[in-house]
Design an enzyme around this catalytic site. Structure first.
Site, PDB file in Angstrom:
ATOM      1  CD  GLU A  28     130.055  56.979  65.528  1.00 35.51           C
ATOM      2  OE1 GLU A  28     128.959  57.265  65.168  1.00 35.51           O
ATOM      3  OE2 GLU A  28     130.550  56.442  64.899  1.00 35.51           O
ATOM      4  CG  HIS A  39     124.061  57.332  65.983  1.00 38.07           C
ATOM      5  ND1 HIS A  39     124.128  55.985  64.403  1.00 38.07           N
ATOM      6  CD2 HIS A  39     125.115  57.618  65.400  1.00 38.07           C
ATOM      7  CE1 HIS A  39     125.343  56.413  63.828  1.00 38.07           C
ATOM      8  NE2 HIS A  39     126.419  57.479  64.181  1.00 38.07           N
ATOM      9  CG  HIS A  88     128.404  61.935  62.552  1.00 39.47           C
ATOM     10  ND1 HIS A  88     129.227  61.407  63.061  1.00 39.47           N
ATOM     11  CD2 HIS A  88     127.170  59.774  62.374  1.00 39.47           C
ATOM     12  CE1 HIS A  88     129.379  60.094  62.976  1.00 39.47           C
ATOM     13  NE2 HIS A  88     127.553  59.815  62.653  1.00 39.47           N
TER      14      HIS A  88
HETATM   15 CO    CO Z   1     128.157  57.866  63.274  1.00 35.98          CO
END
Ligand code: CO
Length: 134
Positions: A130, A79, A7
């Protein structure tokens, strides 16, 4: 080592407005808001055919998103999340190359109930990364 883009997380000052724009203007499939008090965020996932967009909005007193929105009042990309098969192996390989893992260095359970780690943005072209064990 890294796999799919899981994502892209976008911090938004107005969650309803962001959802309406993605649903009505972009025609995207927008989920329901979920509160994640342990992460200090309210999140909405937007499902795209090849990945997800994660809207982040502050929840509670010391949300990690509050400072970001003070610096970026219109919102912005917070992020990006890549999938890995083995998060501990990924962490060890990264720290061997000198990359910094944020926090204790131990994976935490992220927004999808899977182990995640965050890498220092200064080590990755100014982008908070991440990693999620998929
Ligand atoms: Co995230």
């Amino acid at each position: 080592m890294i796999g799919r883009l899981n994502h892209v997380a976008i911090a938004v000052p107005d969650l309803d407005a962001a959802c309406a724009q993605y649903r009505d203007a972009l025609g995207a499939r927008v989920g329901e808001p979920q509160d994640e008090p342990e992460h200090g965020v309210r999140v909405v996932f937007v499902e795209l055919p090849n990945t997800k967009i994660e809207f982040l909005h502050p929840l509670g007193e010391d949300s990690p998103i509050t400072g970001f929105l003070e610096k970026n009042p219109a919102g912005g990309i917070h992020h990006i999340c890549y999938e890995v098969d083995d998060i501990l192996a990924a962490r060890d390989r990264l720290t061997e190359t000198g990359a910094r893992v944020l926090g204790s260095g131990e994976p935490r359970i992220g927004a999808h109930g899977k182990p995640v780690l965050f890498l220092h943005p200064k080590d990755f072209a100014g982008t908070l990364v991440e990693l999620e064990q998929a």
